[in-house]
Design a protein around this motif. Structure first.
Motif, PDB file in Angstrom:
ATOM      1  N   TYR A 191       0.847  -1.184   0.000  1.00 50.85           N
ATOM      2  CA  TYR A 191       0.000   0.000   0.000  1.00 50.85           C
ATOM      3  C   TYR A 191       0.890   1.245   0.000  1.00 50.85           C
ATOM      4  O   TYR A 191       2.101   1.142   0.234  1.00 50.85           O
ATOM      5  CB  TYR A 191      -0.901  -0.004   1.242  1.00 50.85           C
ATOM      6  N   PRO A 192       0.311   2.427  -0.236  1.00 49.89           N
ATOM      7  CA  PRO A 192       1.138   3.641  -0.231  1.00 49.89           C
ATOM      8  C   PRO A 192       1.850   3.887   1.098  1.00 49.89           C
ATOM      9  O   PRO A 192       2.890   4.555   1.129  1.00 49.89           O
ATOM     10  CB  PRO A 192       0.124   4.753  -0.526  1.00 49.89           C
ATOM     11  N   ASP A 193       1.295   3.347   2.183  1.00 53.63           N
ATOM     12  CA  ASP A 193       1.879   3.642   3.495  1.00 53.63           C
ATOM     13  C   ASP A 193       2.197   2.406   4.329  1.00 53.63           C
ATOM     14  O   ASP A 193       2.496   2.517   5.517  1.00 53.63           O
ATOM     15  CB  ASP A 193       0.938   4.553   4.294  1.00 53.63           C
ATOM     16  N   ALA A 194       2.146   1.207   3.731  1.00 53.97           N
ATOM     17  CA  ALA A 194       2.384   0.001   4.528  1.00 53.97           C
ATOM     18  C   ALA A 194       2.610  -1.213   3.647  1.00 53.97           C
ATOM     19  O   ALA A 194       2.285  -1.214   2.460  1.00 53.97           O
ATOM     20  CB  ALA A 194       1.202  -0.253   5.467  1.00 53.97           C
ATOM     21  N   VAL A 195       3.168  -2.253   4.265  1.00 51.51           N
ATOM     22  CA  VAL A 195       3.309  -3.574   3.639  1.00 51.51           C
ATOM     23  C   VAL A 195       2.739  -4.597   4.610  1.00 51.51           C
ATOM     24  O   VAL A 195       3.028  -4.546   5.810  1.00 51.51           O
ATOM     25  CB  VAL A 195       4.786  -3.912   3.342  1.00 51.51           C
ATOM     26  N   GLY A 196       1.930  -5.509   4.108  1.00 47.61           N
ATOM     27  CA  GLY A 196       1.401  -6.577   4.945  1.00 47.61           C
ATOM     28  C   GLY A 196       1.725  -7.932   4.348  1.00 47.61           C
ATOM     29  O   GLY A 196       1.602  -8.132   3.135  1.00 47.61           O
ATOM     30  N   ILE A 197       2.163  -8.873   5.179  1.00 45.38           N
ATOM     31  CA  ILE A 197       2.502 -10.221   4.714  1.00 45.38           C
ATOM     32  C   ILE A 197       1.242 -11.096   4.744  1.00 45.38           C
ATOM     33  O   ILE A 197       0.548 -11.155   5.753  1.00 45.38           O
ATOM     34  CB  ILE A 197       3.602 -10.848   5.582  1.00 45.38           C
TER      35      ILE A 197
END
Length: 223
Positions: A131-137
């Motif tokens: 995402y523009p402000d995060a990464v999720g596994i």
């Protein structure tokens, strides 16, 4: 006598068959012309679209040569003796029609992050949401090491536990593991712009390929 009757009937029907064929060919030619004109109009319209501003990938990632026209990794970098490969796709490529009615499809990308080491047959594979402000596994698995060409290899053995079933400490450690290797939200601006250019090229190539195929069939039917 029956032979004469059948022969006469066959002779009488022949002009009707010829007329129907000519009429069918005429309709087909008209349909082809309409479609070719529509394809050309759309091709010209798409060709005039303004591309996004050029964005460079965050250092030390580099763009894989030829990636824009292939299905392999987009970005690569080394981290010690490891090679980090980044693949990217949109939500709509995984769920047909997904994200088309809102901004989620634009602001959510899926990353395949492959971490490999020399001498190892398998690599560590992360499926992530970017995402523009995060990464999720989403998942972590061991997979056969990627080849020099082609897309990801589907695992044929145990794929590992469900990521959400891992305890919070391990999940945080795995997030820290990929963050240390540069997999974070800083990748988003480049990958979003890169996908736009790739989608634009694919769309133009599709209009051109379909038009060429129809045009060839039209030319063949006229000869």
């Amino acid at each position: 006598m029956w032979r004469k009757v059948l022969a006469g009937a066959g002779f009488a029907l022949q002009p009707w068959r010829t007329t129907a064929y000519r009429r069918s060919s005429s309709v087909s030619s008209a349909v082809n012309s309409i479609l070719l004109r529509s394809l050309k109009e759309h091709y010209l319209e798409v060709s005039k679209m303004t591309p996004p501003p050029k964005v460079s990938p965050p250092s030390p990632f580099t763009i894989v040569k030829g990636a824009i026209d292939g299905s392999g990794p987009v970005l690569k970098r080394t981290y010690g003796d490891e090679e980090i490969s980044i693949y990217v796709m949109r939500l709509a490529n995984i769920i047909p029609g997904g994200g088309n009615d809102d901004d989620d499809g634009i602001n959510q990308l899926f990353l395949h992050v492959d971490v490999s080491k020399p001498g190892q047959n398998d690599s560590l594979h992360f499926l992530c949401g970017l995402y523009p402000d995060a990464v999720g596994i989403h998942s972590v698995s061991m997979r056969p090491k990627l080849q020099s060409s082609g897309f990801l290899v589907v695992p044929s053995k145990y794929n590992g536990p469900v990521f959400e079933d891992l305890d919070e400490r391990m999940r945080d450690a795995l997030h820290g593991y990929i963050a240390e290797r540069g997999v974070n939200e800083s990748l988003f601006p480049f990958l979003q712009a890169w996908l736009y250019v790739k989608d634009h090229r694919n769309l133009m190539r599709w209009f051109k390929s379909v038009g060429s195929l129809i045009n060839e069939r039209k030319d063949a039917s006229e000869n």
